[in-house]
Design a protein around this motif. Structure first.
Motif, PDB file in Angstrom:
ATOM      1  N   ARG A 193     101.477  -6.857 125.284  1.00  0.00           N
ATOM      2  CA  ARG A 193     100.209  -8.060 124.794  1.00  0.00           C
ATOM      3  C   ARG A 193      98.997  -7.397 125.725  1.00  0.00           C
ATOM      4  O   ARG A 193      97.770  -7.543 125.083  1.00  0.00           O
ATOM      5  CB  ARG A 193     100.630  -9.475 125.105  1.00  0.00           C
ATOM      6  CG  ARG A 193     101.645  -9.777 123.983  1.00  0.00           C
ATOM      7  CD  ARG A 193     102.134 -11.294 124.454  1.00  0.00           C
ATOM      8  NE  ARG A 193     100.662 -12.050 124.163  1.00  0.00           N
ATOM      9  CZ  ARG A 193     100.810 -13.211 124.514  1.00  0.00           C
ATOM     10  NH1 ARG A 193     101.883 -14.100 124.810  1.00  0.00           N
ATOM     11  NH2 ARG A 193      99.408 -14.001 124.199  1.00  0.00           N
ATOM     12  N   ALA A 194      99.370  -7.280 126.942  1.00  0.00           N
ATOM     13  CA  ALA A 194      98.188  -6.760 127.775  1.00  0.00           C
ATOM     14  C   ALA A 194      97.204  -5.353 127.026  1.00  0.00           C
ATOM     15  O   ALA A 194      96.172  -5.396 126.938  1.00  0.00           O
ATOM     16  CB  ALA A 194      98.287  -6.708 129.013  1.00  0.00           C
ATOM     17  N   SER A 195      98.051  -4.531 126.527  1.00  0.00           N
ATOM     18  CA  SER A 195      97.632  -3.277 126.006  1.00  0.00           C
ATOM     19  C   SER A 195      96.821  -3.659 124.800  1.00  0.00           C
ATOM     20  O   SER A 195      95.954  -2.972 124.495  1.00  0.00           O
ATOM     21  CB  SER A 195      98.890  -2.414 125.852  1.00  0.00           C
ATOM     22  OG  SER A 195      98.284  -1.325 125.343  1.00  0.00           O
ATOM     23  N   ASP A 196      97.544  -4.546 124.039  1.00  0.00           N
ATOM     24  CA  ASP A 196      96.916  -4.931 122.629  1.00  0.00           C
ATOM     25  C   ASP A 196      95.658  -5.617 123.001  1.00  0.00           C
ATOM     26  O   ASP A 196      94.570  -5.545 122.088  1.00  0.00           O
ATOM     27  CB  ASP A 196      97.735  -5.798 121.811  1.00  0.00           C
ATOM     28  CG  ASP A 196      97.268  -6.138 120.638  1.00  0.00           C
ATOM     29  OD1 ASP A 196      96.982  -5.311 119.622  1.00  0.00           O
ATOM     30  OD2 ASP A 196      97.171  -7.324 120.185  1.00  0.00           O
ATOM     31  N   LEU A 197      95.503  -6.554 123.824  1.00  0.00           N
ATOM     32  CA  LEU A 197      94.473  -7.290 124.208  1.00  0.00           C
ATOM     33  C   LEU A 197      93.169  -6.280 124.782  1.00  0.00           C
ATOM     34  O   LEU A 197      92.030  -6.501 124.480  1.00  0.00           O
ATOM     35  CB  LEU A 197      94.616  -8.463 125.274  1.00  0.00           C
ATOM     36  CG  LEU A 197      93.554  -9.322 125.714  1.00  0.00           C
ATOM     37  CD1 LEU A 197      93.331 -10.182 124.469  1.00  0.00           C
ATOM     38  CD2 LEU A 197      93.803 -10.259 126.841  1.00  0.00           C
ATOM     39  N   SER A 198      93.614  -5.049 125.458  1.00  0.00           N
ATOM     40  CA  SER A 198      92.582  -4.431 125.925  1.00  0.00           C
ATOM     41  C   SER A 198      91.938  -3.444 124.600  1.00  0.00           C
ATOM     42  O   SER A 198      90.819  -3.309 124.905  1.00  0.00           O
ATOM     43  CB  SER A 198      93.400  -3.252 126.774  1.00  0.00           C
ATOM     44  OG  SER A 198      93.865  -3.918 128.033  1.00  0.00           O
ATOM     45  N   ARG A 199      92.722  -3.195 123.726  1.00  0.00           N
ATOM     46  CA  ARG A 199      92.230  -2.583 122.586  1.00  0.00           C
ATOM     47  C   ARG A 199      91.390  -3.498 121.738  1.00  0.00           C
ATOM     48  O   ARG A 199      90.220  -3.117 121.244  1.00  0.00           O
ATOM     49  CB  ARG A 199      93.254  -2.218 121.706  1.00  0.00           C
ATOM     50  CG  ARG A 199      94.038  -1.071 122.047  1.00  0.00           C
ATOM     51  CD  ARG A 199      95.023  -0.157 120.874  1.00  0.00           C
ATOM     52  NE  ARG A 199      95.972  -1.295 120.731  1.00  0.00           N
ATOM     53  CZ  ARG A 199      97.192  -0.972 121.540  1.00  0.00           C
ATOM     54  NH1 ARG A 199      97.217  -0.154 122.378  1.00  0.00           N
ATOM     55  NH2 ARG A 199      98.388  -1.950 121.230  1.00  0.00           N
ATOM     56  N   ARG A 200      91.627  -4.704 121.520  1.00  0.00           N
ATOM     57  CA  ARG A 200      90.779  -5.645 120.732  1.00  0.00           C
ATOM     58  C   ARG A 200      89.771  -6.503 121.473  1.00  0.00           C
ATOM     59  O   ARG A 200      88.709  -6.616 120.773  1.00  0.00           O
ATOM     60  CB  ARG A 200      91.827  -6.660 120.331  1.00  0.00           C
ATOM     61  CG  ARG A 200      92.898  -6.282 119.292  1.00  0.00           C
ATOM     62  CD  ARG A 200      93.872  -7.457 118.845  1.00  0.00           C
ATOM     63  NE  ARG A 200      93.506  -8.169 118.166  1.00  0.00           N
ATOM     64  CZ  ARG A 200      93.874  -9.499 117.761  1.00  0.00           C
ATOM     65  NH1 ARG A 200      95.108  -9.889 118.291  1.00  0.00           N
ATOM     66  NH2 ARG A 200      93.467 -10.471 117.050  1.00  0.00           N
ATOM     67  N   PHE A 201      90.046  -6.739 122.535  1.00  0.00           N
ATOM     68  CA  PHE A 201      89.005  -7.576 123.465  1.00  0.00           C
ATOM     69  C   PHE A 201      88.641  -6.937 124.775  1.00  0.00           C
ATOM     70  O   PHE A 201      89.043  -7.358 125.799  1.00  0.00           O
ATOM     71  CB  PHE A 201      89.114  -9.045 123.529  1.00  0.00           C
ATOM     72  CG  PHE A 201      89.791  -9.612 122.055  1.00  0.00           C
ATOM     73  CD1 PHE A 201      88.586  -9.992 121.319  1.00  0.00           C
ATOM     74  CD2 PHE A 201      90.874  -9.899 121.830  1.00  0.00           C
ATOM     75  CE1 PHE A 201      88.996 -10.512 119.909  1.00  0.00           C
ATOM     76  CE2 PHE A 201      91.326 -10.607 120.456  1.00  0.00           C
ATOM     77  CZ  PHE A 201      90.430 -10.728 119.868  1.00  0.00           C
ATOM     78  N   PRO A 202      88.041  -5.560 124.797  1.00  0.00           N
ATOM     79  CA  PRO A 202      87.972  -4.931 126.194  1.00  0.00           C
ATOM     80  C   PRO A 202      87.076  -5.636 127.113  1.00  0.00           C
ATOM     81  O   PRO A 202      87.584  -5.836 128.293  1.00  0.00           O
ATOM     82  CB  PRO A 202      87.398  -3.693 125.851  1.00  0.00           C
ATOM     83  CG  PRO A 202      86.932  -3.787 124.433  1.00  0.00           C
ATOM     84  CD  PRO A 202      87.741  -4.867 123.692  1.00  0.00           C
ATOM     85  N   ALA A 203      86.177  -6.344 126.724  1.00  0.00           N
ATOM     86  CA  ALA A 203      85.179  -7.167 127.599  1.00  0.00           C
ATOM     87  C   ALA A 203      86.037  -8.290 128.143  1.00  0.00           C
ATOM     88  O   ALA A 203      85.817  -8.564 129.530  1.00  0.00           O
ATOM     89  CB  ALA A 203      83.970  -7.763 127.036  1.00  0.00           C
ATOM     90  N   LEU A 204      86.617  -9.201 127.399  1.00  0.00           N
ATOM     91  CA  LEU A 204      87.540 -10.243 127.860  1.00  0.00           C
ATOM     92  C   LEU A 204      88.672  -9.889 128.813  1.00  0.00           C
ATOM     93  O   LEU A 204      88.869 -10.306 129.991  1.00  0.00           O
ATOM     94  CB  LEU A 204      88.058 -10.866 126.728  1.00  0.00           C
ATOM     95  CG  LEU A 204      88.991 -12.009 127.160  1.00  0.00           C
ATOM     96  CD1 LEU A 204      88.387 -13.113 127.746  1.00  0.00           C
ATOM     97  CD2 LEU A 204      89.677 -12.506 125.591  1.00  0.00           C
TER      98      LEU A 204
END
Length: 283
Positions: free
Chosen positions: A134-145
């Motif tokens: 999930r953290a990896s997916d979040l890094s792809r979709r919302f890098p600034a966040l």
């Protein structure tokens, strides 16, 4: 500093003898191996290189290629830049995943590796491990966040002992001291570009990359030693046994009570296994 195509990387060298090159994974650096190096540097040359995975002191160059394939090549390029041949490469966590990915690259620096030591690390479909997908997916979709959340997290590690204990309990049975906490979490807390390097790397981690590279494992003909913490929740003993079976010349040593950061939990076991695996030269 080691000047690479992606930017400067911190490195250290101590001792004399056969060369051991240590790489750590995400939110860790040379201090992961501190106690192991102390026990080996009387017989070996111990080189540590800080990969750009969140605990590196200086950010990569603007526009640097921080993809998984690029970072896998970078690990091998460090051997070339340091002109190290006949190297025993020792890896943990993310660094292990990148090293396994590099085996399929055909990079000429693979010929500089005479032995390989894997401690608890990513492999096969665990790139990243299930709990971090999930953290990896979040890094792809919302890098600034993701970068902002990561910087908040590392600041909490530095300011609140309870937060530090909570995090460290996921990767080490024994916890980490204040010196290691500052070494691991300080760079990303101070510089958002360091956090951005890790977020960009995590965004590129995909299980299929490792699965595509997995056929190179049985083709790796050099001796391999696996030193595995038995209590690791990210990288299980079942994964270690699979790796040991797939490498043609592998030995598996399990470390009871240790978690993912097995060099912190039991440096004596790690140093002893390496010393048995790599003969020291007799003067």
């Amino acid at each position: 500093m080691l000047e690479t195509r992606l930017g400067p990387l911190a490195w250290q060298s101590s001792g004399r003898g056969p060369t051991l090159v240590f790489f750590a994974g995400a939110l860790a650096n040379h201090d992961l191996w501190r106690d192991v190096v102390t026990q080996l540097q009387d017989r070996y040359r111990c080189v540590t290189v800080d990969l750009p995975l969140g605990a590196h002191p200086r950010p990569l160059n603007a526009g640097a290629d921080r993809s998984a394939a690029s970072l896998a090549r970078l690990l091998l390029e460090c051997l070339e830049l340091l002109d190290i041949a006949d190297a025993t490469v020792v890896v943990n966590d993310t660094a292990g995943g990148l090293l396994l990915l590099s085996l399929a690259s055909g990079h000429p620096a693979l010929g500089r590796i005479s032995r390989l030591v894997l401690t608890n690390c990513e492999s096969y479909d665990q790139f990243p491990p299930d709990s971090l997908k999930r953290a990896s997916d979040l890094s792809r979709r919302f890098p600034a966040l993701t970068r902002a959340l990561m910087r908040l997290q590392v600041r909490l590690q530095l300011r609140w002992p309870a937060a530090q204990r909570r995090f460290s309990s996921t990767v080490t049975a024994n916890g980490i001291d204040r010196e290691r906490a500052e070494s691991f979490f300080g760079p990303a807390a101070r510089d958002p570009r360091v956090a951005a390097d890790l977020v960009a790397a995590m965004a590129g981690f995909r299980p299929q990359l490792m699965l595509d590279a997995a056929p190179a494992i049985p083709a790796f003909a050099q001796p391999v030693l696996l030193i595995w913490g038995e209590e690791c929740r990210f990288f299980t003993m079942a994964q270690a046994r699979r790796l040991a079976a797939d490498f043609p010349h592998a030995t598996l040593v399990s470390v009871p009570g240790a978690k993912a950061w097995v060099p912190v939990d039991n440096p004596a076991a790690v140093a002893g296994a390496i010393a048995e695996f790599v003969p020291a030269r007799v003067a």
